[in-house]
Design an enzyme around this catalytic site. Structure first.
Site: not given
Ligand code: FPP
Length: 280
Positions: A34-35, A51, A79, A81, A85, A145
């Site tokens: 997250d974040g 990301h 997710s 949810e 976005r 893994l």
């Molecule tokens: C949450 O941050 C993160 C996500 C919704 C996406 C996570 C994806 C990646 C790290 C890249 C793709 C992953 C792989 C394994 C190839 P947020 O956008 O909710 O952050 P915020 O809460 O600050 O808005």
């Protein structure tokens, strides 16, 4: 340094050696990344840049898990949810996912990593499904893994799906209601071939499970880091593992019932010192 092959200092190698020797590392670490958005916004960058930077955190955590012999890592990458976005962000995330599934495949192979995915995968764009299928099939025989991506995933959705499948089996006479034990129920979940997570890590300080592995996390230790995911690199992961090792997991028993397997005080001092060296 970006990429998979960050040079490991002597302190880091020694830290890994001690962690492997202590024999109490989690078997399954599940992570709520997250974040990313906040990391980017605080730097005046588009959210997708968060990301993109988050991918390097994935590489580092996976590399450490491989070095330590942690057999299962599950990442909450998208997710159910998250479909709410803005379209532009969803498209950018899907493009990123597709791109990295192709680009990182040789590295997954090199590290003997088996890639899997859980979630409502049919909701993903076809090109992402194809990239995913290709990576999953290509790595299926790897024995290191098991890296599971939770994509278009929802814990409640998976539980409801299991209930529906069980109801169908009961209706067909393949299962009687008395036989629905916890184990039988879990065998209908998408995570049926994964051990339950021992450690759930969430970044960016939020104290929520956000619909992640709801059934499976019944006894998981939860570790919340205040770092945003793009800042959660190897050092932060070691810190989470040390915190996990410090905890006493009782599974409902009393402390006296548990076989005490406390790590020796001298080992703690060494671990803390090495962690400090890795940081500096
Ligand atoms: C949450 O941050 C993160 C996500 C919704 C996406 C996570 C994806 C990646 C790290 C890249 C793709 C992953 C792989 C394994 C190839 P947020 O956008 O909710 O952050 P915020 O809460 O600050 O808005």
């Amino acid at each position: 340094m970006e990429g998979w092959d960050a040079v490991q200092s002597e302190a880091e190698q020694r830290l890994q050696e001690l962690l492997r020797q202590c024999g109490r590392l989690p078997r399954h670490v599940a992570i709520i990344m997250d974040g990313n958005g906040r990391w980017a916004l605080e730097r005046g960058l588009p959210r997708v840049e968060g990301h993109r930077q988050g991918i390097q955190s994935v590489r580092e955590v996976v590399t450490v898990a491989v070095c330590l012999g942690i057999p299962y890592v599950t990442l909450y990458a998208f997710s159910m949810e998250n479909w709410r976005r803005p379209q532009a962000e969803i498209q950018a995330l899907m493009r990123l996912l597709q791109y990295y599934l192709w680009r990182e495949l040789p590295e997954l192979q090199r590290r003997n990593i088996r890639l899997r995915a859980i979630g409502k995968l049919t909701a993903l764009p076809r090109r992402v499904q194809q990239a995913l299928r290709r990576a999953v099939e290509a790595t299926a025989a790897n024995t290191g893994l098991t890296l599971t991506l939770a994509l278009s995933y929802s814990g409640r959705w998976d539980i409801l799906r299991a209930v529906q499948l069980i109801a169908i089996d009961v209706r067909r006479g393949k299962l009687s209601p008395e036989d629905i034990t916890e184990e039988r129920f879990a065998s209908y979940l998408l995570t049926h071939d994964l051990p339950e997570p021992d450690l759930i890590i969430r970044t960016s300080g939020e104290m929520r499970l956000s619909n992640f592995l709801l059934w499976e996390s019944a006894y998981a230790e939860i570790y919340v880091s205040n770092l945003y995911w793009p800042d959660f690199r190897r050092h932060a992961f070691y810190q989470a593992l040390l915190d996990y090792l410090r905890r006493e997991r009782r599974f409902g028993m009393t402390a006296e019932q548990q076989v005490q397997r406390c790590l020796a005080e001298s080992l703690w001092v060494q671990l803390e010192e090495l962690l400090h060296e890795v940081e500096s």
